[in-house]
Design an enzyme around this catalytic site. Structure first.
Site, PDB file in Angstrom:
ATOM      1  N   ARG A 119      19.839 -12.986 -19.454  1.00 16.48           N
ATOM      2  CA  ARG A 119      21.178 -13.290 -18.939  1.00 16.48           C
ATOM      3  C   ARG A 119      21.748 -12.192 -18.043  1.00 16.48           C
ATOM      4  O   ARG A 119      22.949 -12.094 -17.855  1.00 16.48           O
ATOM      5  CB  ARG A 119      22.151 -13.602 -20.086  1.00 16.48           C
ATOM      6  CG  ARG A 119      21.765 -14.838 -20.886  1.00 16.48           C
ATOM      7  CD  ARG A 119      22.871 -15.240 -21.838  1.00 16.48           C
ATOM      8  NE  ARG A 119      22.534 -16.458 -22.551  1.00 16.48           N
ATOM      9  CZ  ARG A 119      21.901 -16.496 -23.723  1.00 16.48           C
ATOM     10  NH1 ARG A 119      21.531 -15.367 -24.302  1.00 16.48           N
ATOM     11  NH2 ARG A 119      21.625 -17.644 -24.308  1.00 16.48           N
ATOM     12  N   LYS A 141      23.870 -12.296  -3.063  1.00 10.95           N
ATOM     13  CA  LYS A 141      23.251 -13.624  -3.038  1.00 10.95           C
ATOM     14  C   LYS A 141      21.769 -13.490  -3.384  1.00 10.95           C
ATOM     15  O   LYS A 141      21.021 -12.783  -2.702  1.00 10.95           O
ATOM     16  CB  LYS A 141      23.394 -14.271  -1.665  1.00 10.95           C
ATOM     17  CG  LYS A 141      24.729 -14.927  -1.413  1.00 10.95           C
ATOM     18  CD  LYS A 141      24.669 -15.712  -0.109  1.00 10.95           C
ATOM     19  CE  LYS A 141      25.946 -16.495   0.132  1.00 10.95           C
ATOM     20  NZ  LYS A 141      25.865 -17.284   1.386  1.00 10.95           N
ATOM     21  N   GLU A 183      20.579 -10.774  12.987  1.00 10.28           N
ATOM     22  CA  GLU A 183      21.736 -10.741  12.095  1.00 10.28           C
ATOM     23  C   GLU A 183      22.766  -9.715  12.560  1.00 10.28           C
ATOM     24  O   GLU A 183      23.970  -9.887  12.342  1.00 10.28           O
ATOM     25  CB  GLU A 183      21.303 -10.451  10.660  1.00 10.28           C
ATOM     26  CG  GLU A 183      20.497 -11.565   9.993  1.00 10.28           C
ATOM     27  CD  GLU A 183      21.352 -12.763   9.573  1.00 10.28           C
ATOM     28  OE1 GLU A 183      22.580 -12.718   9.741  1.00 10.28           O
ATOM     29  OE2 GLU A 183      20.772 -13.749   9.075  1.00 10.28           O
ATOM     30  N   LYS A 219      29.712  -6.897   7.052  1.00  5.26           N
ATOM     31  CA  LYS A 219      29.422  -7.796   5.929  1.00  5.26           C
ATOM     32  C   LYS A 219      30.161  -7.342   4.674  1.00  5.26           C
ATOM     33  O   LYS A 219      30.672  -8.168   3.916  1.00  5.26           O
ATOM     34  CB  LYS A 219      27.920  -7.878   5.661  1.00  5.26           C
ATOM     35  CG  LYS A 219      27.597  -8.864   4.542  1.00  5.26           C
ATOM     36  CD  LYS A 219      26.130  -9.199   4.445  1.00  5.26           C
ATOM     37  CE  LYS A 219      25.890 -10.238   3.358  1.00  5.26           C
ATOM     38  NZ  LYS A 219      24.465 -10.637   3.263  1.00  5.26           N
ATOM     39  N   GLU A 229      31.899 -16.914  -1.609  1.00  8.90           N
ATOM     40  CA  GLU A 229      31.896 -17.856  -0.488  1.00  8.90           C
ATOM     41  C   GLU A 229      32.823 -19.040  -0.694  1.00  8.90           C
ATOM     42  O   GLU A 229      32.447 -20.200  -0.557  1.00  8.90           O
ATOM     43  CB  GLU A 229      30.461 -18.345  -0.215  1.00  8.90           C
ATOM     44  CG  GLU A 229      30.296 -18.915   1.194  1.00  8.90           C
ATOM     45  CD  GLU A 229      28.851 -19.250   1.528  1.00  8.90           C
ATOM     46  OE1 GLU A 229      28.600 -20.405   1.885  1.00  8.90           O
ATOM     47  OE2 GLU A 229      27.986 -18.365   1.427  1.00  8.90           O
ATOM     48  N   ARG A 233      33.801 -15.818   3.655  1.00  9.03           N
ATOM     49  CA  ARG A 233      32.370 -15.489   3.666  1.00  9.03           C
ATOM     50  C   ARG A 233      31.542 -16.547   4.381  1.00  9.03           C
ATOM     51  O   ARG A 233      30.410 -16.292   4.795  1.00  9.03           O
ATOM     52  CB  ARG A 233      31.864 -15.276   2.232  1.00  9.03           C
ATOM     53  CG  ARG A 233      30.441 -14.707   2.188  1.00  9.03           C
ATOM     54  CD  ARG A 233      30.054 -14.168   0.833  1.00  9.03           C
ATOM     55  NE  ARG A 233      28.686 -13.702   0.839  1.00  9.03           N
ATOM     56  CZ  ARG A 233      28.106 -13.041  -0.145  1.00  9.03           C
ATOM     57  NH1 ARG A 233      28.788 -12.763  -1.245  1.00  9.03           N
ATOM     58  NH2 ARG A 233      26.845 -12.658  -0.059  1.00  9.03           N
ATOM     59  N   ASN A 237      27.621 -17.613   7.718  1.00  8.30           N
ATOM     60  CA  ASN A 237      26.685 -18.707   7.958  1.00  8.30           C
ATOM     61  C   ASN A 237      26.549 -19.042   9.445  1.00  8.30           C
ATOM     62  O   ASN A 237      25.810 -19.964   9.806  1.00  8.30           O
ATOM     63  CB  ASN A 237      27.130 -19.969   7.203  1.00  8.30           C
ATOM     64  CG  ASN A 237      27.019 -19.806   5.696  1.00  8.30           C
ATOM     65  OD1 ASN A 237      26.094 -19.172   5.201  1.00  8.30           O
ATOM     66  ND2 ASN A 237      27.970 -20.367   4.970  1.00  8.30           N
ATOM     67  N   HIS A 240      23.317 -20.235  10.965  1.00  4.96           N
ATOM     68  CA  HIS A 240      22.369 -20.556   9.908  1.00  4.96           C
ATOM     69  C   HIS A 240      22.219 -22.059   9.659  1.00  4.96           C
ATOM     70  O   HIS A 240      21.182 -22.495   9.161  1.00  4.96           O
ATOM     71  CB  HIS A 240      22.771 -19.857   8.607  1.00  4.96           C
ATOM     72  CG  HIS A 240      22.482 -18.386   8.612  1.00  4.96           C
ATOM     73  ND1 HIS A 240      23.121 -17.514   9.465  1.00  4.96           N
ATOM     74  CD2 HIS A 240      21.618 -17.638   7.883  1.00  4.96           C
ATOM     75  CE1 HIS A 240      22.666 -16.292   9.252  1.00  4.96           C
ATOM     76  NE2 HIS A 240      21.749 -16.343   8.306  1.00  4.96           N
ATOM     77  N   HIS A 244      18.569 -22.822   9.816  1.00  7.07           N
ATOM     78  CA  HIS A 244      17.778 -23.197   8.644  1.00  7.07           C
ATOM     79  C   HIS A 244      17.031 -24.500   8.890  1.00  7.07           C
ATOM     80  O   HIS A 244      15.904 -24.687   8.406  1.00  7.07           O
ATOM     81  CB  HIS A 244      18.675 -23.325   7.416  1.00  7.07           C
ATOM     82  CG  HIS A 244      19.013 -22.017   6.781  1.00  7.07           C
ATOM     83  ND1 HIS A 244      19.966 -21.883   5.794  1.00  7.07           N
ATOM     84  CD2 HIS A 244      18.522 -20.771   6.975  1.00  7.07           C
ATOM     85  CE1 HIS A 244      20.050 -20.621   5.427  1.00  7.07           C
ATOM     86  NE2 HIS A 244      19.188 -19.925   6.136  1.00  7.07           N
ATOM     87  N   HIS A 262      12.717 -16.068  10.403  1.00  9.10           N
ATOM     88  CA  HIS A 262      14.088 -16.417  10.030  1.00  9.10           C
ATOM     89  C   HIS A 262      15.104 -15.967  11.079  1.00  9.10           C
ATOM     90  O   HIS A 262      15.948 -16.750  11.522  1.00  9.10           O
ATOM     91  CB  HIS A 262      14.436 -15.794   8.675  1.00  9.10           C
ATOM     92  CG  HIS A 262      15.871 -15.947   8.290  1.00  9.10           C
ATOM     93  ND1 HIS A 262      16.409 -17.148   7.868  1.00  9.10           N
ATOM     94  CD2 HIS A 262      16.902 -15.053   8.291  1.00  9.10           C
ATOM     95  CE1 HIS A 262      17.691 -16.990   7.608  1.00  9.10           C
ATOM     96  NE2 HIS A 262      18.018 -15.733   7.862  1.00  9.10           N
TER      97      HIS A 262
END
Length: 347
Positions: A119, A141, A183, A219, A229, A233, A237, A240, A244, A262
């Protein structure tokens, strides 16, 4: 690295706050910043020079290096299970530590393993690629993919420390080095015209330390305001959503050994979201200067279908980030099909 010496930033998230060290030689001096007197799983991949993980392991009281295959395919439940089993076999407990040494794939995988093992146990990120240094190493993330759908299973799990050693970029292939800069271009377009100026007129190699720090500061400021997010935030994206989709169809992943990386897909995904034709022209010039792609060909219907599966899509609607001018942005929610006319933009 020119005259860049190093700096320390702090991600201010209350109890989850942590330092971000950007300094040449910091990887071999990790013991100065972190408590390593416990069991440590050093997670890396086969594409990362082995000496980097060994350098970290040698500083630990009791370490095991766990190496996963190179590439996006390692962000899978199969590899995640293997990693967790090796951590269990090592006898790791709740007081122990996972250290990621590598790029974004390693950071995402190791961070997610740390988030769910017992956990949640401590996690340190030591990025060794431009892309992970500039972007994925901070913010918490963590995730794995499900088939071609990226990052669909994951958790927000902040690291205890991030150590960025720009010296590790010396062993990075040039295309991977440039791939990561996409980025940073994103950060410059959203909020940092001075950073964009470096890409237009500066010496990128000599100023890489400044580029990394400026990107991380941007960032960091976003994450501090919106950790999970819910609002701001979403700006991260930018590029993206389409990116993506392109990556799912044309990216280097799984058995596909040729295609786009990427950052290259994100670079292509940003162009249609820039509303100013004049700024689009400047961005294309930056891409050519850096060696990023300005165009590609792909099956538009397949890319659109992938965007419908994007985790940000809700009932066929998706929020995209658009840039009307340098240093500003706004969010707009539109039907996913509405992105169709923007796909495959020609110069």
């Amino acid at each position: 690295m020119s005259e860049f010496i190093g700096t320390k930033l702090t991600m201010n998230l209350g109890e989850r706050s942590y330092d971000i060290i950007v300094k040449s030689g910091s990887l071999e001096n990790l013991y100065q910043f972190a408590r390593l007197d416990r069991r440590v799983a050093v997670v890396t991949d086969s594409g990362v020079p082995a000496q980097y993980a060994q350098m970290v392991a040698d500083q630990c009281k009791d370490a095991r290096i766990i190496t996963v295959p190179q590439g996006e395919a390692s962000k899978s439940f199969k590899i995640l299970e293997s990693l967790l089993r090796q951590m269990l076999d090592f006898g790791m407990g709740r007081a122990d530590l996972v250290i990621a040494v590598g790029g974004g794939v390693v950071g995402d995988l190791a961070g997610f393993a740390a988030a769910i093992y017992m956990r949640g146990i401590d996690f340190i990120n030591c990025p060794t690629t431009t892309l992970s240094m500039i972007d994925s190493s901070i913010g918490g993330k963590t995730a794995v993919d499900l088939g071609d759908t990226k990052n669909i299973a994951g958790a927000f799990w902040q690291p205890k420390l991030v150590v960025v050693d720009p010296d590790t970029l010396a062993t990075l292939p040039r295309r991977h080095y440039i791939n990561g800069l996409a980025e940073a271009v994103k950060a410059s377009l959203l909020a940092d015209p001075e950073l964009f100026s470096i890409f237009e007129k500066g010496d990128v190699d000599a100023q890489i330390g400044e580029i990394i720090c400026r990107s991380l500061r941007f960032k960091k400021s976003i994450v501090e305001q919106d950790e999970t997010e819910q609002g701001m935030r979403k700006a991260l994206n930018f590029g993206h959503t389409i990116g993506h989709g392109i990556e799912a169809v044309k990216g280097v992943k799984g058995r596909r050994t040729t295609g786009l990386f990427h950052g290259e897909c994100v670079a292509l995904g940003m162009l249609p979201m820039i509303e100013s034709k004049a700024l689009q022209k400047r961005v294309r010039a930056v891409y050519r200067r850096l060696g990023l792609p300005t165009r590609t060909t792909y099956d538009k219907e397949k890319v659109l279908a992938e965007m419908l599966h994007d985790k940000k899509a809700q009932s066929g609607q998706i929020t995209v980030i658009k840039v009307p001018g340098l240093g500003c942005w706004h969010a707009e929610t539109i039907p996913v099909e509405g992105l169709g006319p923007l796909l495959g933009m020609e110069e």
